[in-house]
Design a protein around this motif. Structure first.
Motif, PDB file in Angstrom:
ATOM      1  N   PHE A   1       0.833  -1.201   0.000  1.00  0.00           N
ATOM      2  CA  PHE A   1       0.000   0.000   0.000  1.00  0.00           C
ATOM      3  C   PHE A   1       0.871   1.256   0.000  1.00  0.00           C
ATOM      4  CE2 PHE A   1      -2.119   3.436   2.290  1.00  0.00           C
ATOM      5  CZ  PHE A   1      -3.288   3.564   1.553  1.00  0.00           C
ATOM      6  N   PHE A   2       1.826   1.336   0.927  1.00  0.00           N
ATOM      7  CA  PHE A   2       2.651   2.538   1.065  1.00  0.00           C
ATOM      8  C   PHE A   2       3.736   2.650   0.004  1.00  0.00           C
ATOM      9  CE2 PHE A   2       1.114   2.585   5.559  1.00  0.00           C
ATOM     10  CZ  PHE A   2       0.515   3.825   5.492  1.00  0.00           C
ATOM     11  N   LYS A   3       3.892   1.633  -0.820  1.00  0.00           N
ATOM     12  CA  LYS A   3       4.889   1.675  -1.880  1.00  0.00           C
ATOM     13  C   LYS A   3       4.544   2.744  -2.921  1.00  0.00           C
ATOM     14  CE  LYS A   3       5.181  -1.915  -4.678  1.00  0.00           C
ATOM     15  NZ  LYS A   3       5.516  -3.221  -5.272  1.00  0.00           N
ATOM     16  N   TYR A   4       3.268   3.064  -3.089  1.00  0.00           N
ATOM     17  CA  TYR A   4       2.817   4.015  -4.103  1.00  0.00           C
ATOM     18  C   TYR A   4       2.569   5.390  -3.482  1.00  0.00           C
ATOM     19  CZ  TYR A   4       2.264  -0.275  -6.655  1.00  0.00           C
ATOM     20  OH  TYR A   4       2.508  -1.482  -7.245  1.00  0.00           O
ATOM     21  N   ILE A   5       3.107   6.428  -4.145  1.00  0.00           N
ATOM     22  CA  ILE A   5       3.021   7.783  -3.610  1.00  0.00           C
ATOM     23  C   ILE A   5       1.576   8.253  -3.476  1.00  0.00           C
ATOM     24  CG2 ILE A   5       3.278   8.956  -5.833  1.00  0.00           C
ATOM     25  CD1 ILE A   5       5.094  10.982  -4.222  1.00  0.00           C
ATOM     26  N   GLU A   6       0.711   7.827  -4.384  1.00  0.00           N
ATOM     27  CA  GLU A   6      -0.690   8.236  -4.309  1.00  0.00           C
ATOM     28  C   GLU A   6      -1.328   7.742  -3.002  1.00  0.00           C
ATOM     29  OE1 GLU A   6       0.569   6.439  -6.865  1.00  0.00           O
ATOM     30  OE2 GLU A   6       0.582   7.862  -8.538  1.00  0.00           O
ATOM     31  N   ASN A   7      -1.013   6.521  -2.619  1.00  0.00           N
ATOM     32  CA  ASN A   7      -1.552   5.972  -1.371  1.00  0.00           C
ATOM     33  C   ASN A   7      -0.966   6.684  -0.161  1.00  0.00           C
ATOM     34  OD1 ASN A   7      -2.947   4.189  -2.956  1.00  0.00           O
ATOM     35  ND2 ASN A   7      -1.639   2.441  -2.506  1.00  0.00           N
ATOM     36  N   ARG A   8       0.310   7.055  -0.233  1.00  0.00           N
ATOM     37  CA  ARG A   8       0.925   7.783   0.876  1.00  0.00           C
ATOM     38  C   ARG A   8       0.261   9.147   1.049  1.00  0.00           C
ATOM     39  NH1 ARG A   8       5.922   5.650  -1.420  1.00  0.00           N
ATOM     40  NH2 ARG A   8       6.500   7.716  -2.157  1.00  0.00           N
ATOM     41  N   ASP A   9      -0.075   9.794  -0.080  1.00  0.00           N
ATOM     42  CA  ASP A   9      -0.750  11.092  -0.013  1.00  0.00           C
ATOM     43  C   ASP A   9      -2.129  10.970   0.628  1.00  0.00           C
ATOM     44  OD1 ASP A   9       1.430  12.300  -1.215  1.00  0.00           O
ATOM     45  OD2 ASP A   9       0.518  12.336  -3.222  1.00  0.00           O
ATOM     46  N   VAL A  10      -2.879   9.937   0.280  1.00  0.00           N
ATOM     47  CA  VAL A  10      -4.203   9.713   0.867  1.00  0.00           C
ATOM     48  C   VAL A  10      -4.071   9.449   2.368  1.00  0.00           C
ATOM     49  CG1 VAL A  10      -6.167   8.112   0.920  1.00  0.00           C
ATOM     50  CG2 VAL A  10      -5.276   8.918  -1.263  1.00  0.00           C
ATOM     51  N   ALA A  11      -3.111   8.618   2.756  1.00  0.00           N
ATOM     52  CA  ALA A  11      -2.907   8.305   4.175  1.00  0.00           C
ATOM     53  C   ALA A  11      -2.516   9.563   4.948  1.00  0.00           C
ATOM     54  CB  ALA A  11      -1.831   7.229   4.330  1.00  0.00           C
ATOM     55  N   LYS A  12      -1.671  10.399   4.362  1.00  0.00           N
ATOM     56  CA  LYS A  12      -1.251  11.625   5.042  1.00  0.00           C
ATOM     57  C   LYS A  12      -2.437  12.564   5.237  1.00  0.00           C
ATOM     58  CE  LYS A  12       2.264  15.202   4.969  1.00  0.00           C
ATOM     59  NZ  LYS A  12       3.503  15.656   4.357  1.00  0.00           N
ATOM     60  N   ALA A  13      -3.281  12.694   4.220  1.00  0.00           N
ATOM     61  CA  ALA A  13      -4.464  13.550   4.334  1.00  0.00           C
ATOM     62  C   ALA A  13      -5.402  13.042   5.428  1.00  0.00           C
ATOM     63  CB  ALA A  13      -5.192  13.620   2.995  1.00  0.00           C
ATOM     64  N   LEU A  14      -5.579  11.739   5.515  1.00  0.00           N
ATOM     65  CA  LEU A  14      -6.443  11.155   6.544  1.00  0.00           C
ATOM     66  C   LEU A  14      -5.879  11.398   7.943  1.00  0.00           C
ATOM     67  CD1 LEU A  14      -8.921   9.374   7.216  1.00  0.00           C
ATOM     68  CD2 LEU A  14      -7.382   7.425   7.085  1.00  0.00           C
ATOM     69  N   LEU A  15      -4.561  11.222   8.106  1.00  0.00           N
ATOM     70  CA  LEU A  15      -3.937  11.458   9.412  1.00  0.00           C
ATOM     71  C   LEU A  15      -4.040  12.931   9.816  1.00  0.00           C
ATOM     72  CD1 LEU A  15      -0.816   9.155   9.017  1.00  0.00           C
ATOM     73  CD2 LEU A  15      -2.780   8.773  10.522  1.00  0.00           C
TER      74      LEU A  15
END
Length: 175
Positions: free
Chosen positions: A49-63
């Motif tokens: 999941f965290f391998k892709y930058i798009e997913n990292r951006d979504v996770a950061k926005a949620l946090l």
């Protein structure tokens, strides 16, 4: 995050390794970068999941939405095992580690810099889980015990803006 908070930390650094990764550090010569303070999470699914930058951006926005601060999510080299040992002059040895690129999450739940150094866990909002400890399935304390105690110094620094007639009565110790 919960274990860091229970130990009194104000932030955490989590490294996501795959289920197959093995961490084998030399006990006498650990890596020099402070990785001993990182928490390791073994999960191939989270790694993917965290391998892709798009997913990292979504996770950061949620946090951020949930009130966490100083959020960094990325990929970093993490030392997994000893590759070789070099002998230095004077009998000192230097261990060279094999590093793998793995996702990391670093965040804080501390209030804004320069204001109060108190941790306000109520600022961490959740739509699905009311608090961090409940997410572990542990019994929760009554809400009254989760409210932080107001320090006399805090009252002096930031007085109640309401007129004295509207201000709530001072807390009493009825226990």
């Amino acid at each position: 995050m919960v274990s860091s908070a229970q130990e009194g930390e104000r932030e955490c650094h989590i490294v996501v390794l795959t289920d197959d990764d093995i961490v084998d550090w030399d006990h006498d010569n650990p890596p020099p970068m402070g990785e001993e303070y990182s928490q390791i999470l073994y999960s191939t699914k989270l790694y993917r999941f965290f391998k892709y930058i798009e997913n990292r951006d979504v996770a950061k926005a949620l946090l951020k939405e949930r009130g966490l601060k100083n959020i960094r999510i990325g990929i970093e080299g993490y030392p997994t095992c000893k590759e070789k040992v070099k002998r230095r002059p004077g009998g000192r040895s230097e261990v060279i580690y094999n590093y793998v690129q793995r996702p990391f999450i670093q965040l804080s739940w501390e209030k804004e810099e320069g204001k109060s150094r108190h941790v306000d866990f109520q600022c961490v909002r959740s739509k699905s889980v009311p608090n961090l400890i409940a997410s572990l399935g542990e019994p929760t304390r009554p809400a009254a015990t989760l409210n932080p105690q107001v320090d006399e110094l805090d009252r002096l620094i930031s007085p109640d803006p309401r007129p004295q007639s509207q201000a709530p009565p001072p807390p009493t110790n009825d226990s």
